[in-house]
Motif scaffolding. Structure first.
Motif, PDB file in Angstrom:
ATOM      1  N   GLU A  59     -56.840   4.329 -29.609  1.00  0.00           N
ATOM      2  CA  GLU A  59     -57.730   4.906 -30.501  1.00  0.00           C
ATOM      3  C   GLU A  59     -59.124   3.909 -29.706  1.00  0.00           C
ATOM      4  N   HIS A  60     -58.962   2.846 -29.102  1.00  0.00           N
ATOM      5  CA  HIS A  60     -60.073   2.184 -28.311  1.00  0.00           C
ATOM      6  C   HIS A  60     -60.423   2.775 -27.204  1.00  0.00           C
ATOM      7  N   ILE A  61     -59.584   3.429 -26.351  1.00  0.00           N
ATOM      8  CA  ILE A  61     -59.994   4.402 -25.313  1.00  0.00           C
ATOM      9  C   ILE A  61     -60.647   5.527 -25.802  1.00  0.00           C
ATOM     10  N   LEU A  62     -60.231   6.116 -26.990  1.00  0.00           N
ATOM     11  CA  LEU A  62     -60.907   7.314 -27.542  1.00  0.00           C
ATOM     12  C   LEU A  62     -62.466   6.934 -27.964  1.00  0.00           C
ATOM     13  N   ALA A  63     -62.269   5.835 -28.584  1.00  0.00           N
ATOM     14  CA  ALA A  63     -64.010   5.174 -28.854  1.00  0.00           C
ATOM     15  C   ALA A  63     -64.761   5.046 -27.974  1.00  0.00           C
ATOM     16  N   SER A  64     -64.104   4.383 -26.793  1.00  0.00           N
ATOM     17  CA  SER A  64     -64.926   4.227 -25.567  1.00  0.00           C
ATOM     18  C   SER A  64     -65.286   5.483 -24.795  1.00  0.00           C
ATOM     19  N   GLU A  65     -64.370   6.453 -24.675  1.00  0.00           N
ATOM     20  CA  GLU A  65     -64.831   7.704 -24.302  1.00  0.00           C
ATOM     21  C   GLU A  65     -66.039   8.482 -25.066  1.00  0.00           C
ATOM     22  N   ARG A  66     -65.890   8.039 -26.204  1.00  0.00           N
ATOM     23  CA  ARG A  66     -67.009   8.788 -27.182  1.00  0.00           C
ATOM     24  C   ARG A  66     -68.543   8.111 -26.864  1.00  0.00           C
ATOM     25  N   LYS A  67     -68.488   6.619 -26.746  1.00  0.00           N
ATOM     26  CA  LYS A  67     -69.546   5.962 -26.162  1.00  0.00           C
ATOM     27  C   LYS A  67     -69.958   6.448 -24.891  1.00  0.00           C
ATOM     28  N   TYR A  68     -69.187   6.502 -24.047  1.00  0.00           N
ATOM     29  CA  TYR A  68     -69.777   6.835 -22.745  1.00  0.00           C
ATOM     30  C   TYR A  68     -70.427   8.340 -22.723  1.00  0.00           C
ATOM     31  N   LEU A  69     -69.745   9.182 -23.661  1.00  0.00           N
ATOM     32  CA  LEU A  69     -70.346  10.562 -23.503  1.00  0.00           C
ATOM     33  C   LEU A  69     -71.698  10.205 -24.412  1.00  0.00           C
ATOM     34  N   GLN A  70     -71.817   9.500 -25.378  1.00  0.00           N
ATOM     35  CA  GLN A  70     -73.140   9.622 -25.879  1.00  0.00           C
ATOM     36  C   GLN A  70     -74.105   8.660 -24.947  1.00  0.00           C
ATOM     37  N   ALA A  71     -73.954   7.863 -24.197  1.00  0.00           N
ATOM     38  CA  ALA A  71     -74.595   7.303 -23.181  1.00  0.00           C
ATOM     39  C   ALA A  71     -75.099   8.097 -22.100  1.00  0.00           C
ATOM     40  N   ILE A  72     -74.240   8.971 -21.692  1.00  0.00           N
ATOM     41  CA  ILE A  72     -74.406  10.090 -20.652  1.00  0.00           C
ATOM     42  C   ILE A  72     -75.385  11.098 -21.154  1.00  0.00           C
ATOM     43  N   GLN A  73     -75.109  11.509 -22.561  1.00  0.00           N
ATOM     44  CA  GLN A  73     -76.013  12.433 -23.211  1.00  0.00           C
ATOM     45  C   GLN A  73     -77.297  11.959 -23.363  1.00  0.00           C
ATOM     46  N   GLU A  74     -77.459  10.845 -23.727  1.00  0.00           N
ATOM     47  CA  GLU A  74     -78.657  10.349 -23.928  1.00  0.00           C
ATOM     48  C   GLU A  74     -79.713   9.899 -22.669  1.00  0.00           C
ATOM     49  N   ALA A  75     -78.664   9.396 -21.827  1.00  0.00           N
ATOM     50  CA  ALA A  75     -79.491   9.298 -20.176  1.00  0.00           C
ATOM     51  C   ALA A  75     -79.852  10.749 -19.653  1.00  0.00           C
ATOM     52  N   TYR A  76     -78.923  11.651 -19.785  1.00  0.00           N
ATOM     53  CA  TYR A  76     -79.450  13.143 -19.496  1.00  0.00           C
ATOM     54  C   TYR A  76     -80.807  13.623 -20.068  1.00  0.00           C
ATOM     55  N   ALA A  77     -80.731  13.394 -21.514  1.00  0.00           N
ATOM     56  CA  ALA A  77     -81.992  13.773 -22.217  1.00  0.00           C
ATOM     57  C   ALA A  77     -83.220  13.359 -21.950  1.00  0.00           C
ATOM     58  N   THR A  78     -83.122  12.041 -21.495  1.00  0.00           N
ATOM     59  CA  THR A  78     -84.397  11.062 -21.270  1.00  0.00           C
ATOM     60  C   THR A  78     -84.460  11.011 -19.769  1.00  0.00           C
ATOM     61  N   ARG A  79     -83.950  11.610 -18.883  1.00  0.00           N
ATOM     62  CA  ARG A  79     -83.917  11.343 -17.587  1.00  0.00           C
ATOM     63  C   ARG A  79     -85.650  11.633 -17.051  1.00  0.00           C
ATOM     64  N   ASN A  80     -85.811  10.943 -16.097  1.00  0.00           N
ATOM     65  CA  ASN A  80     -87.191  10.838 -15.544  1.00  0.00           C
ATOM     66  C   ASN A  80     -86.929  11.113 -13.946  1.00  0.00           C
ATOM     67  N   TYR A  81     -87.258  12.473 -13.713  1.00  0.00           N
ATOM     68  CA  TYR A  81     -87.253  12.823 -12.146  1.00  0.00           C
ATOM     69  C   TYR A  81     -88.178  12.100 -11.254  1.00  0.00           C
ATOM     70  N   ASP A  82     -89.352  11.484 -11.697  1.00  0.00           N
ATOM     71  CA  ASP A  82     -90.256  10.773 -11.028  1.00  0.00           C
ATOM     72  C   ASP A  82     -89.710   9.695 -10.550  1.00  0.00           C
ATOM     73  N   GLN A  83     -88.891   8.971 -11.336  1.00  0.00           N
ATOM     74  CA  GLN A  83     -88.244   7.579 -11.176  1.00  0.00           C
ATOM     75  C   GLN A  83     -86.967   7.723 -10.049  1.00  0.00           C
ATOM     76  N   ALA A  84     -86.532   9.134  -9.971  1.00  0.00           N
ATOM     77  CA  ALA A  84     -85.177   9.078  -9.262  1.00  0.00           C
ATOM     78  C   ALA A  84     -85.333   9.491  -7.792  1.00  0.00           C
ATOM     79  N   ILE A  85     -86.759   9.344  -7.591  1.00  0.00           N
ATOM     80  CA  ILE A  85     -86.940   9.716  -6.137  1.00  0.00           C
ATOM     81  C   ILE A  85     -87.125   8.335  -5.287  1.00  0.00           C
TER      82      ILE A  85
END
Length: 110
Positions: A84-110
């Motif tokens: 259950e801890h692994i599952l909760a962690s997977e869901r937190k990672y997914l949320q963090a990835i989705q947030e990072a993807y949604a707010t990504r800034n291409y100008d800072q990535a170069i």
């Protein structure tokens, strides 16, 4: 019909679903978003996720649902608690990835 691993397999399926959702998000990210000289960060994360999931599956070989609530020693986490801890962690990672993807800034990535 008695299924000795129904609960175990259900937990593994939930972990796999959360993991696959995370992997799907990571595969959408480009090298510009994660510049590395050899492999992209998403590629590194995908590799680690696959290795970890394989180890989890290997650790459950031969276990049944009756084993889920057993703990190695008093006060230590049961197999169910760990999963259950692994599952909760997977869901937190997914949320963090989705947030990072949604707010990504291409100008800072170069």
């Amino acid at each position: 019909m008695y299924e000795p691993r129904a609960q175990m397999d259900a937990l593994l399926a939930e972990i796999r679903t959360a993991r696959l959702d995370s992997l799907a998000c990571l595969t959408q990210m480009s090298e510009l978003e994660f510049p590395l000289p050899i492999r992209t960060m998403p590629q590194c994360m995908l590799t680690e996720a696959d290795l970890s999931y394989g180890k989890l599956l290997a650790a459950t070989v031969g276990l049944e649902d009756a084993d889920l609530d057993a703990s190695p020693r008093p006060g230590q986490w049961s197999i169910r608690a760990v999963m259950e801890h692994i599952l909760a962690s997977e869901r937190k990672y997914l949320q963090a990835i989705q947030e990072a993807y949604a707010t990504r800034n291409y100008d800072q990535a170069i």
